[in-house]
Scaffold this motif. Structure first.
Motif, PDB file in Angstrom:
ATOM      1  N   ASP A   1       0.803  -1.225   0.000  1.00 53.02           N
ATOM      2  CA  ASP A   1       0.000   0.000   0.000  1.00 53.02           C
ATOM      3  C   ASP A   1       0.836   1.274   0.000  1.00 53.02           C
ATOM      4  O   ASP A   1       0.275   2.380  -0.063  1.00 53.02           O
ATOM      5  CB  ASP A   1      -0.972   0.014   1.190  1.00 53.02           C
ATOM      6  N   ASN A   2       2.150   1.169   0.083  1.00 52.34           N
ATOM      7  CA  ASN A   2       2.993   2.374   0.126  1.00 52.34           C
ATOM      8  C   ASN A   2       4.105   2.356  -0.917  1.00 52.34           C
ATOM      9  O   ASN A   2       5.132   3.005  -0.754  1.00 52.34           O
ATOM     10  CB  ASN A   2       3.593   2.556   1.527  1.00 52.34           C
ATOM     11  N   VAL A   3       3.897   1.604  -2.002  1.00 52.55           N
ATOM     12  CA  VAL A   3       4.882   1.535  -3.080  1.00 52.55           C
ATOM     13  C   VAL A   3       4.199   1.864  -4.403  1.00 52.55           C
ATOM     14  O   VAL A   3       2.974   1.841  -4.518  1.00 52.55           O
ATOM     15  CB  VAL A   3       5.550   0.140  -3.160  1.00 52.55           C
ATOM     16  N   ALA A   4       5.020   2.168  -5.407  1.00 54.82           N
ATOM     17  CA  ALA A   4       4.494   2.504  -6.730  1.00 54.82           C
ATOM     18  C   ALA A   4       4.165   1.233  -7.511  1.00 54.82           C
ATOM     19  O   ALA A   4       4.997   0.322  -7.605  1.00 54.82           O
ATOM     20  CB  ALA A   4       5.507   3.344  -7.496  1.00 54.82           C
ATOM     21  N   TRP A   5       2.969   1.178  -8.052  1.00 61.76           N
ATOM     22  CA  TRP A   5       2.547   0.085  -8.911  1.00 61.76           C
ATOM     23  C   TRP A   5       2.761   0.479 -10.375  1.00 61.76           C
ATOM     24  O   TRP A   5       2.807   1.661 -10.706  1.00 61.76           O
ATOM     25  CB  TRP A   5       1.077  -0.224  -8.693  1.00 61.76           C
ATOM     26  N   ARG A   6       2.842  -0.501 -11.244  1.00 60.00           N
ATOM     27  CA  ARG A   6       2.944  -0.216 -12.671  1.00 60.00           C
ATOM     28  C   ARG A   6       1.565  -0.337 -13.315  1.00 60.00           C
ATOM     29  O   ARG A   6       0.740  -1.173 -12.910  1.00 60.00           O
ATOM     30  CB  ARG A   6       3.936  -1.158 -13.349  1.00 60.00           C
TER      31      ARG A   6
END
Length: 345
Positions: free
Chosen positions: A114-119
């Motif tokens: 929930d606190n990282v960048a998704w592609r």
């Protein structure tokens, strides 16, 4: 021009994907770079209505806070576990996994996607819907992911249609060993659903069974003994009342087993009698747990579909299968879906 559109925009330096119904002005704003969080959702108050969309989730003003508090706004995605893990450690297949930093013993909550960048995998639209698919690999999730039993890929598709807002989830164990898992959503619904009334006047109803004894569950430590009780003798409020329980009467932090209907779905509902809006969250059969939570200092309530109970990894190690922990074998896939829509009460 199609009825539905996908538009990209910027907000506080973050890229936003806007899914929009040009006919009703319903919309969803999703931020792939901030945990793929849906920070705004507006839906018509009923399927056949010309009324303006209702702000079901209205958290774009908190975008700057998401990095620091990723599970407090919008619709955070909770994976590979949705709950707390007592002392940040658990026993799985006779091996101890300690996820905490050395010297730390606090409970770990809500996974680490929930606190990282998704592609962005794909976004598209037609006359029936607008949709966005994002994915995250555990290899992009930092040090915590390296301590977990296995690697994985998680893919989520958000779909805005005339019927409402659908969220489809798919996880795959990409490692060489078994993987314990749980999935959950933590939506913060802004109440009341209009300019009139107050959140205290809204009501909560749900399809649920027994209430978990949260205090007992969170006492089970890694390698601990099976608790003598896991359910409360009676619920802390009446969740199945036909007219719902008055939200102003309860400070919610309650966990229930889900009750499934003949369609093998389960639902939880917020009824706003003043603004005449009924908001329904429906989850597929994979989601065996409901969590109801009211955050302090906000006019909001969370209706959270989870696949497992709090601290389920440690409960499962004591033999409590009802906790709902799922084990994915290498290459195995899990999927589930949740829908949010509005109706007239």
């Amino acid at each position: 021009m199609t009825r539905f559109q996908v538009i990209t925009e910027m907000h506080s330096g973050a890229q936003v994907y806007l899914l929009r119904d040009m006919q009703t002005n319903a919309l969803a704003r999703i931020l792939p770079g901030l945990g793929a969080n849906c920070m705004e959702l507006r839906l018509p108050p009923g399927i056949a209505t010309d009324a303006a969309p209702v702000a079901i989730i209205d958290d774009m003003q908190f975008v700057d806070k998401v990095h620091e508090y990723p599970s407090r706004y919008g619709i955070p995605i909770l994976f590979p576990w949705p709950s707390g893990i007592v002392k940040g450690a658990f026993v799985f297949e006779k091996k101890v996994y300690n996820l905490n930093q050395p010297g730390k013993t606090g409970s770990l909550h809500h996974g680490y996607v929930d606190n990282v960048a998704w592609r962005v995998v794909r976004s598209d639209c037609d006359n029936s819907a607008a949709w966005l698919t994002c994915a995250i690999d555990s290899s992009a999730c930092g040090e915590l992911a390296t301590k977990y039993p296995s690697s994985f890929t998680l893919q989520v598709t958000w779909r805005l249609s005339a019927a409402g807002f659908q969220i489809a989830m798919e996880a795959v164990n990409t490692g060489d060993v078994s993987m314990p898992m749980g999935m959950g959503l933590h939506p913060y619904f802004t109440i009341p659903f209009g300019q009139k009334g107050s959140h205290q006047e809204c009501r909560l109803a749900a399809q649920v069974g027994r209430q978990w004894d949260l205090k007992a569950l969170m006492k089970v430590e890694p390698g601990g003994e099976k608790p003598t009780t896991i359910f409360l003798p009676e619920a802390g409020f009446d969740p199945v009342a036909e007219t719902g329980t008055l939200i102003g009467d309860v400070q919610f932090n309650h966990v229930f087993q889900a009750h499934f209907n003949e369609r093998q779905t389960t639902s939880a509902t917020v009824i706003d009698p003043v603004n005449q809006v009924k908001m329904v969250v429906t989850a597929s059969k994979e989601f065996g747990t409901w969590v109801f939570y009211t955050p302090t200092g906000r006019s909001a309530i969370s209706l959270e579909p989870w696949t497992m109970a709090p601290n389920a990894f440690n409960l499962a190690a004591t033999g409590i299968e009802e906790a709902g922990m799922r084990t994915l074998q290498p290459g195995e896939k899990w999927s589930g879906h949740v829908e949010i829509n509005c109706q007239k009460p």
